[in-house]
Write an enzyme that holds these catalytic residues in place. Structure first.
Site, PDB file in Angstrom:
ATOM      1  N   THR A 131       0.826  -1.214   0.000  1.00 48.91           N
ATOM      2  CA  THR A 131       0.000   0.000   0.000  1.00 48.91           C
ATOM      3  C   THR A 131       0.859   1.263   0.000  1.00 48.91           C
ATOM      4  OG1 THR A 131      -1.455   1.288   1.441  1.00 48.91           O
ATOM      5  CG2 THR A 131      -0.096  -0.310   2.527  1.00 48.91           C
ATOM      6  N   ASP A 132       0.279   2.353  -0.489  1.00 50.05           N
ATOM      7  CA  ASP A 132       0.992   3.643  -0.430  1.00 50.05           C
ATOM      8  C   ASP A 132       1.053   4.185   1.000  1.00 50.05           C
ATOM      9  OD1 ASP A 132      -1.698   4.321  -0.122  1.00 50.05           O
ATOM     10  OD2 ASP A 132      -1.672   5.940  -1.600  1.00 50.05           O
ATOM     11  N   GLU A 133       0.274   3.565   1.920  1.00 50.73           N
ATOM     12  CA  GLU A 133       0.224   4.109   3.282  1.00 50.73           C
ATOM     13  C   GLU A 133       1.551   3.935   4.026  1.00 50.73           C
ATOM     14  OE1 GLU A 133      -3.527   3.307   5.305  1.00 50.73           O
ATOM     15  OE2 GLU A 133      -4.554   3.128   3.381  1.00 50.73           O
ATOM     16  N   TYR A 156      -1.866  -0.392  10.932  1.00 45.32           N
ATOM     17  CA  TYR A 156      -1.976  -1.079   9.629  1.00 45.32           C
ATOM     18  C   TYR A 156      -0.762  -0.779   8.756  1.00 45.32           C
ATOM     19  CZ  TYR A 156      -3.284  -1.652   4.695  1.00 45.32           C
ATOM     20  OH  TYR A 156      -3.280  -1.977   3.353  1.00 45.32           O
ATOM     21  N   LYS A 160       2.313  -3.198   7.278  1.00 46.36           N
ATOM     22  CA  LYS A 160       2.611  -3.381   5.847  1.00 46.36           C
ATOM     23  C   LYS A 160       4.055  -2.935   5.551  1.00 46.36           C
ATOM     24  CE  LYS A 160       0.246  -4.606   2.924  1.00 46.36           C
ATOM     25  NZ  LYS A 160      -0.108  -5.943   2.386  1.00 46.36           N
TER      26      LYS A 160
HETATM   27  P1  NAD Z   1      -9.449  -7.575   2.169  1.00 50.92           P
HETATM   28  O1  NAD Z   1      -9.459  -7.308   3.636  1.00 50.92           O
HETATM   29  O2  NAD Z   1     -10.664  -7.323   1.366  1.00 50.92           O
HETATM   30  O3  NAD Z   1      -9.041  -9.101   1.906  1.00 50.92           O
HETATM   31  C1  NAD Z   1      -8.004  -9.739   2.606  1.00 50.92           C
HETATM   32  C2  NAD Z   1      -8.125 -11.239   2.341  1.00 50.92           C
HETATM   33  O4  NAD Z   1      -7.051 -11.897   3.048  1.00 50.92           O
HETATM   34  C3  NAD Z   1      -9.438 -11.845   2.863  1.00 50.92           C
HETATM   35  O5  NAD Z   1      -9.985 -12.714   1.894  1.00 50.92           O
HETATM   36  C4  NAD Z   1      -9.000 -12.626   4.099  1.00 50.92           C
HETATM   37  O6  NAD Z   1      -9.811 -13.777   4.352  1.00 50.92           O
HETATM   38  C5  NAD Z   1      -7.566 -13.023   3.734  1.00 50.92           C
HETATM   39  N1  NAD Z   1      -6.744 -13.272   4.914  1.00 50.92           N
HETATM   40  C6  NAD Z   1      -6.622 -12.463   6.002  1.00 50.92           C
HETATM   41  N2  NAD Z   1      -5.783 -13.038   6.902  1.00 50.92           N
HETATM   42  C7  NAD Z   1      -5.367 -14.211   6.353  1.00 50.92           C
HETATM   43  C8  NAD Z   1      -4.477 -15.227   6.792  1.00 50.92           C
HETATM   44  N3  NAD Z   1      -3.877 -15.157   7.982  1.00 50.92           N
HETATM   45  N4  NAD Z   1      -4.254 -16.284   5.969  1.00 50.92           N
HETATM   46  C9  NAD Z   1      -4.859 -16.368   4.761  1.00 50.92           C
HETATM   47  N5  NAD Z   1      -5.725 -15.438   4.308  1.00 50.92           N
HETATM   48  C10 NAD Z   1      -5.965 -14.355   5.091  1.00 50.92           C
HETATM   49  O7  NAD Z   1      -8.194  -6.764   1.617  1.00 50.92           O
HETATM   50  P2  NAD Z   1      -8.005  -5.985   0.239  1.00 50.92           P
HETATM   51  O8  NAD Z   1      -8.531  -4.622   0.385  1.00 50.92           O
HETATM   52  O9  NAD Z   1      -8.457  -6.838  -0.866  1.00 50.92           O
HETATM   53  O10 NAD Z   1      -6.395  -5.872   0.203  1.00 50.92           O
HETATM   54  C11 NAD Z   1      -5.611  -6.910  -0.361  1.00 50.92           C
HETATM   55  C12 NAD Z   1      -4.143  -6.523  -0.268  1.00 50.92           C
HETATM   56  O11 NAD Z   1      -3.919  -5.322  -0.987  1.00 50.92           O
HETATM   57  C13 NAD Z   1      -3.657  -6.271   1.159  1.00 50.92           C
HETATM   58  O12 NAD Z   1      -2.355  -6.790   1.264  1.00 50.92           O
HETATM   59  C14 NAD Z   1      -3.662  -4.758   1.282  1.00 50.92           C
HETATM   60  O13 NAD Z   1      -2.694  -4.329   2.207  1.00 50.92           O
HETATM   61  C15 NAD Z   1      -3.300  -4.367  -0.136  1.00 50.92           C
HETATM   62  N6  NAD Z   1      -3.812  -3.033  -0.558  1.00 50.92           N
HETATM   63  C16 NAD Z   1      -5.132  -2.719  -0.387  1.00 50.92           C
HETATM   64  C17 NAD Z   1      -5.604  -1.482  -0.846  1.00 50.92           C
HETATM   65  C18 NAD Z   1      -7.061  -1.104  -0.721  1.00 50.92           C
HETATM   66  O14 NAD Z   1      -7.433   0.024  -1.065  1.00 50.92           O
HETATM   67  N7  NAD Z   1      -7.939  -1.994  -0.299  1.00 50.92           N
HETATM   68  C19 NAD Z   1      -4.715  -0.578  -1.433  1.00 50.92           C
HETATM   69  C20 NAD Z   1      -3.368  -0.942  -1.583  1.00 50.92           C
HETATM   70  C21 NAD Z   1      -2.937  -2.177  -1.144  1.00 50.92           C
HETATM   71  P1  TYD Z   2     -10.894   3.834   4.318  1.00 47.90           P
HETATM   72  O1  TYD Z   2     -11.837   3.417   3.241  1.00 47.90           O
HETATM   73  O2  TYD Z   2     -10.987   3.174   5.650  1.00 47.90           O
HETATM   74  O3  TYD Z   2      -9.423   3.680   3.704  1.00 47.90           O
HETATM   75  P2  TYD Z   2      -7.985   4.208   4.306  1.00 47.90           P
HETATM   76  O4  TYD Z   2      -8.151   4.581   5.722  1.00 47.90           O
HETATM   77  O5  TYD Z   2      -7.110   3.003   4.134  1.00 47.90           O
HETATM   78  O6  TYD Z   2      -7.590   5.350   3.424  1.00 47.90           O
HETATM   79  O7  TYD Z   2     -11.053   5.389   4.544  1.00 47.90           O
HETATM   80  C1  TYD Z   2     -10.910   6.298   3.468  1.00 47.90           C
HETATM   81  C2  TYD Z   2     -11.020   7.696   4.034  1.00 47.90           C
HETATM   82  O8  TYD Z   2     -12.363   7.912   4.504  1.00 47.90           O
HETATM   83  C3  TYD Z   2     -10.132   7.939   5.232  1.00 47.90           C
HETATM   84  O9  TYD Z   2      -9.652   9.281   5.183  1.00 47.90           O
HETATM   85  C4  TYD Z   2     -11.044   7.758   6.429  1.00 47.90           C
HETATM   86  C5  TYD Z   2     -12.383   8.229   5.903  1.00 47.90           C
HETATM   87  N1  TYD Z   2     -13.583   7.557   6.468  1.00 47.90           N
HETATM   88  C6  TYD Z   2     -14.655   8.311   6.912  1.00 47.90           C
HETATM   89  O10 TYD Z   2     -14.641   9.557   6.893  1.00 47.90           O
HETATM   90  N2  TYD Z   2     -15.753   7.648   7.380  1.00 47.90           N
HETATM   91  C7  TYD Z   2     -15.823   6.294   7.435  1.00 47.90           C
HETATM   92  O11 TYD Z   2     -16.864   5.746   7.894  1.00 47.90           O
HETATM   93  C8  TYD Z   2     -14.724   5.538   6.946  1.00 47.90           C
HETATM   94  C9  TYD Z   2     -14.737   4.040   6.999  1.00 47.90           C
HETATM   95  C10 TYD Z   2     -13.609   6.214   6.471  1.00 47.90           C
END
Ligand code: NAD
Ligand code: TYD
Length: 348
Positions: A131-133, A156, A160
Site C-alpha cells: 500500500t501507499d500508506e 496497519y 505493511k
Molecule cells: P481484504 O481485507 O478485502 O481481503 C483480505 C483477504 O485476506 C481476505 O480474503 C481474508 O480472508 C484473507 N486473509 C486475512 N488473513 C489471512 C491469513 N492469515 N491467511 C490467509 N488469508 C488471510 O483486503 P483488500 O482490500 O483486498 O487488500 C488486499 C491486499 O492489498 C492487502 O495486502 C492490502 O494491504 C493491499 N492493498 C489494499 C488497498 C485497498 O485500497 N484496499 C490498497 C493498496 C494495497
Molecule cells: P478507508 O476506506 O478506511 O481507507 P484508508 O483509511 O485506508 O484510506 O477510509 C478512506 C477515508 O475515509 C479515510 O480518510 C477515512 C475516511 N472515512 C470516513 O470519513 N468515514 C468512514 O466511515 C470511513 C470508513 C472512512
C-alpha cells in the site's frame, strides 16, 4: 499447465479480482487461491470461476508454517502473488496484534517457505502487494515516489511497511526474486462495506447516517480495482526483480467531496429528490492519527511497463454504484453478519 501460481487472500476484495483475471487470461496457468476466509474473505466474490479446471481454492492460514511448507512441496509454485492481509485501518487501531500476526508473521512465513523451496531454481517470483500508506502522510503538496522514505503512521501501515522490509531483506540476504507494488486506495465491486465508498453506498440505500471523520478534509487517491488487477498482471509478468512500482490513478478526492458526489449519484439512481442523501452526512469524531493526504506518482509504471488506468473516476464510481444496486444480496449477507456487530460497536 505452464505455471503454478499461488495467490493469497484471493477471496478478499482485490484478491478476487486478481484471481479472476489470472484464471481467465491465463488458461495455461493453474491458479491456487489460499485464503483463511476471515470476516473479509467471501467465496461469493468468485462464484463465476468456481469449477474452472485451472482454479483451485485452498482454505488455510498464511501464518501456519508447516502447512505453507507442505503447499510449496505439493504444488511446486512458480510464482506467489501475496495479497492476504488484515486491511482496515480502524480495525488496526482497535487490535494491532492481528495485523502483526497476519501482515508481518504471515508474510515472513510465506517468504521462508519460498526461499527454502526455490533454492537453486530459476524463473521463480515472489510478488508482494502493498500500500501507499507505508510512505506516511502528505501535506497539501507533493506525491509519493518509489524513493519516498517509509514513514508509516497507523498500526496497519506499520505492519505493511514491516512486511515490505522483510520482502526486501529476503532478496538482499537470500537472493529471493521479489517484486513489490504500493497502490493507492482501491474501489469497485466486492469492496467490504467497512471501507468508505461501500459504507456510504450501503448507508444511503438504508437511509442511515453517513459518518464522515473529522471535517472530511482528508484526501485519498482512488483507483478502480480492476485497473489495480491489470497493473498486478503487468508487474508480475514484466516487472524487474528487486524493483518497487507505485500504482495510482492521479485521482485525488477530499472525503467530503467524494461523499457528496456519491450522494448525488445515488439520489439519481434511486429516484430520490436531489440533495436528499446529503442530509444523511454526519460529522463524527476523527480517526486517531488520521493521515491527511495520500497521492501516488505512478509515472515509473507508465514509463517502464506501459500501464495506465483505463477508467475515469466518475465512470468507475457509477459502475460501482450499479454493481452494489444489482447485488443487494451480497451486501445484505455481509451487513447482517459479523460486520454488523462491528458496525454497531463502532458507530451506534
Ligand atoms: P481484504 O481485507 O478485502 O481481503 C483480505 C483477504 O485476506 C481476505 O480474503 C481474508 O480472508 C484473507 N486473509 C486475512 N488473513 C489471512 C491469513 N492469515 N491467511 C490467509 N488469508 C488471510 O483486503 P483488500 O482490500 O483486498 O487488500 C488486499 C491486499 O492489498 C492487502 O495486502 C492490502 O494491504 C493491499 N492493498 C489494499 C488497498 C485497498 O485500497 N484496499 C490498497 C493498496 C494495497
Ligand atoms: P478507508 O476506506 O478506511 O481507507 P484508508 O483509511 O485506508 O484510506 O477510509 C478512506 C477515508 O475515509 C479515510 O480518510 C477515512 C475516511 N472515512 C470516513 O470519513 N468515514 C468512514 O466511515 C470511513 C470508513 C472512512
Amino acid at each position: 499447465m505452464s505455471k503454478s501460481i499461488l495467490i493469497t487472500g484471493g477471496a478478499g476484495f482485490i484478491g478476487s479480482h486478481v484471481v479472476r483475471r489470472f484464471v481467465n487470461e491465463y488458461p495455461n496457468y493453474k491458479v491456487y487461491n489460499l485464503d483463511k476466509l476471515t470476516y473479509a474473505g467471501n467465496l461469493e466474490n468468485l462464484k463465476d470461476i468456481e469449477g474452472k479446471d485451472n482454479y483451485e481454492f485452498i482454505k488455510g492460514d498464511i501464518c501456519d508454517g508447516p502447512f505453507i511448507v507442505s503447499l510449496f512441496e505439493k504444488y511446486d509454485f512458480d510464482g506467489v502473488i501475496h495479497l492476504a492481509a488484515e486491511s482496515h485501518v480502524d480495525r488496526s487501531i482497535k487490535n494491532p496484534m492481528a495485523f502483526v500476526e497476519t501482515n508481518v508473521i504471515g508474510t515472513v512465513t510465506l517468504l521462508n517457505a519460498a526461499k527454502n523451496a526455490w533454492q537453486g531454481k530459476e524463473g521463480k517470483r515472489f510478488y508482494h502487494v502493498s500500500t501507499d500508506e507505508v510512505y506516511g502522510a502528505l501535506g497539501e503538496e507533493g506525491f509519493f515516489l518509489e524513493t519516498t522514505p517509509y514513514d508509516p503512521k497507523s498500526p496497519y501501515s506499520a505492519s505493511k511497511a514491516s512486511s515490505d522490509h522483510f520482502v526486501r531483506a529476503y532478496q538482499n540476504t537470500y537472493g529471493l526474486p521479489v517484486v513489490i507494488s504500493n497502490c493507492s486506495n482501491n474501489y469497485g465491486p466486492n469492496h467490504f462495506p467497512e471501507k468508505l465508498i461501500p459504507l456510504v453506498i450501503n448507508n444511503i440505500q438504508q437511509k442511515k447516517p453517513i459518518p464522515v471523520y473529522g471535517k472530511g478534509e482528508n484526501v485519498r487517491d482512488w483507483l478502480y480495482v480492476i485497473d489495480h488487477a491489470r497493473a498486478i498482471d503487468v508487474i508480475f509478468h514484466k516487472g524487474e526483480n528487486g524493483e518497487t512500482y507505485n500504482i495510482g490513478g492521479f485521482n485525488e478526492w477530499k472525503n467530503i467531496d467524494l461523499v457528496r458526489l456519491l450522494c448525488n449519484i445515488m439520489d439519481e439512481k434511486l429516484g430520490r429528490a436531489a440533495g436528499e442523501s446529503e442530509g444523511l452526512i454526519t460529522y463524527v469524531t476523527d480517526r486517531a492519527g488520521h493521515d491527511l493526504r495520500y497521492a501516488i506518482d505512478a509515472t515509473k509504471l507508465k514509463n517502464e511497463l506501459g500501464w495506465e488506468p483505463s477508467l475515469q473516476f466518475e465512470e468507475g464510481l457509477e459502475k460501482t454504484v450499479d454493481w452494489y444496486l444489482n447485488n443487494k444480496e451480497w451486501l445484505e449477507d455481509i451487513v447482517s453478519g459479523d460486520y454488523q456487530n462491528y458496525y454497531k460497536d463502532q458507530y451506534q
